[in-house]
Design an enzyme around this catalytic site. Sequence first.
Site, mmCIF file in Angstrom:
data_model
loop_
_atom_site.group_PDB
_atom_site.id
_atom_site.type_symbol
_atom_site.label_atom_id
_atom_site.label_comp_id
_atom_site.label_asym_id
_atom_site.label_seq_id
_atom_site.Cartn_x
_atom_site.Cartn_y
_atom_site.Cartn_z
ATOM 1 N N TYR A 1 0.766 -1.142 -0.086
ATOM 2 C CA TYR A 1 0.171 -0.078 -0.125
ATOM 3 C C TYR A 1 0.862 1.177 -0.251
ATOM 4 O O TYR A 1 2.023 1.367 0.639
ATOM 5 C CB TYR A 1 -0.846 0.093 1.279
ATOM 6 N N GLU B 1 -3.185 7.730 -4.189
ATOM 7 C CA GLU B 1 -3.221 6.475 -3.524
ATOM 8 C C GLU B 1 -2.878 5.152 -4.397
ATOM 9 O O GLU B 1 -3.892 4.908 -5.525
ATOM 10 C CB GLU B 1 -4.580 6.348 -2.607
#
Length: 403
Positions: free
Chosen positions: A125, A213
Site C-alpha cells: 500500500y 493512493e
Amino acid sequence: MNLHEYQAKSLLTQYKVPVQEGVACSTVDEAVAAYNQISTATNNKFAVIKAQIHAGGRGKGKINGSEQRGVAVVKSADDARTVASNLLGGTLVTIQTGAAGKLVSKILVAQDVYYPGPQPTKEFYLSILLDRTKGQNVIMYSTEGGMDIEEVAHNTPEKIYKEWVQPGAKLAAFQARKIAFNFGLSGDAFKNMVAFVSNLYNAYMGLDCSMLEINPLFKTADDKIIAVDCKMNLDDNALVRHPDLLAMRDVTEEDPTEVEAGEYNLNFVKLDGNVGCMVNGAGLAMATMDMIKLSGGEPANFLDVGGSANAQTVEAGFRIILKDPNVKAILVNIFGGIVRCDRVAQGVVDAYNSIGNINIPIIVRLQGTNAEAAKELIEKSGLKVQSAILLEEAAALVKRAVN
C-alpha cells in the site's frame, strides 16, 4: 476533483509510472473485444473487470439486486460478456457509496497481474497527501496492501510507515531507497520500487494532486512494480493550470445540486439536516451551522455565497436549497462587509416572487453595510419572511420553525 481509475492510470503513464494495462469500456461488446485483445497480448486467459465509480470498496461491493461484485476475474469471452452485462447500467453499492449506490456507466477490462512465475507476488500500500499538521507532503506506505488497509491502520498501526517531504522539494533518493527497504525488497524489485516511488511523487507534484493512493501496489512474479489500482484527487484550486485535466471531470459522479451551485460560483455542500443555510464567509457559515444545532435543528447544507453575492446568486442559492425535500426552514445569515445587505435582501425578494409557493419559514438576519435598507426592503415586500437582528433572535426563530 476526483478521477476514475482508468483516467488516473493514463496520467501516471505520462510520468513513467508502470500500471496494470487495461481498456475502458462503455458497452458489453467493447468489453468482450477488450478481453480478447488483452488475453491474446498477455497469452493468459485470465483478466479482471472493474466497475468505474468514484468510491472505494468496489471489490466487496455488489450490484443492487444481484450477487455481482464490482471487481471480478474472468477467464473467457463468455465470462467477460456476463460480468460486463451485470455491471454496466447497474447500481453498485459499496461501504463508501451508502445504500443509494452509484450507477456504473463504464468498466475497465484489465490484464491479470497474478501471472505465475519463478517468485511469489506481493501486495503493498502507498499513498501521498498533504499532512496539514506538519505542513509537509507525506508518503504513507505499508507492507500490508490490499482491500483491508483500513483494518491494518486500525488494528496494527505500527505497520504503517510515513515519509515526509518539504513542499516544493523533490523526493530525495535516500527516501525512495528507504521506502523500498522497508518494503523488504532486494535485487531488481528494490531498484524498480525506487524508480516507481520517485516517478509517482513527480506525478503527484506535477499534476497538483491533493491525494494519490495506490492500493494495491504490486510486485509481480518477475520483480516488476506496478500500480494495480489508483485513486487520484486533483486540487480544484490548481485546475487553472491544467485545462486538459478539467476536461476529465465526470459530473455524473457528483451531487447534482453541488454541480449546479458550482455554475453560480457558490460554495455548496449537501448535508442530511432539515434547516437550509445561506451565509457569506466560511467562518460565519460554520458558526451558523453550530447555532442551528444548538437550537435543536440540523443543517441541511453548507452554502457560502461569498463576497460577490447579488440578487441572481441569492436566487440560485434559494432554488438549490429548496430542491432538498428534507428542508423545513431556511436561515439567511449575512454580514455585509464586502457584500451589501440590500443586494441580498433583493435576492430574497426576487427568489420568493420568482419561485412562488414557498411553504416553509424563511428567517433572514442581515447585519452590516445597508442593513437597515435591507430590513426595510424585506418588510415592505409583504412576503412571509421573518427578520432578525441578533444571532440569538435568529436562533429562537429557527427553534420555533423546526419544532
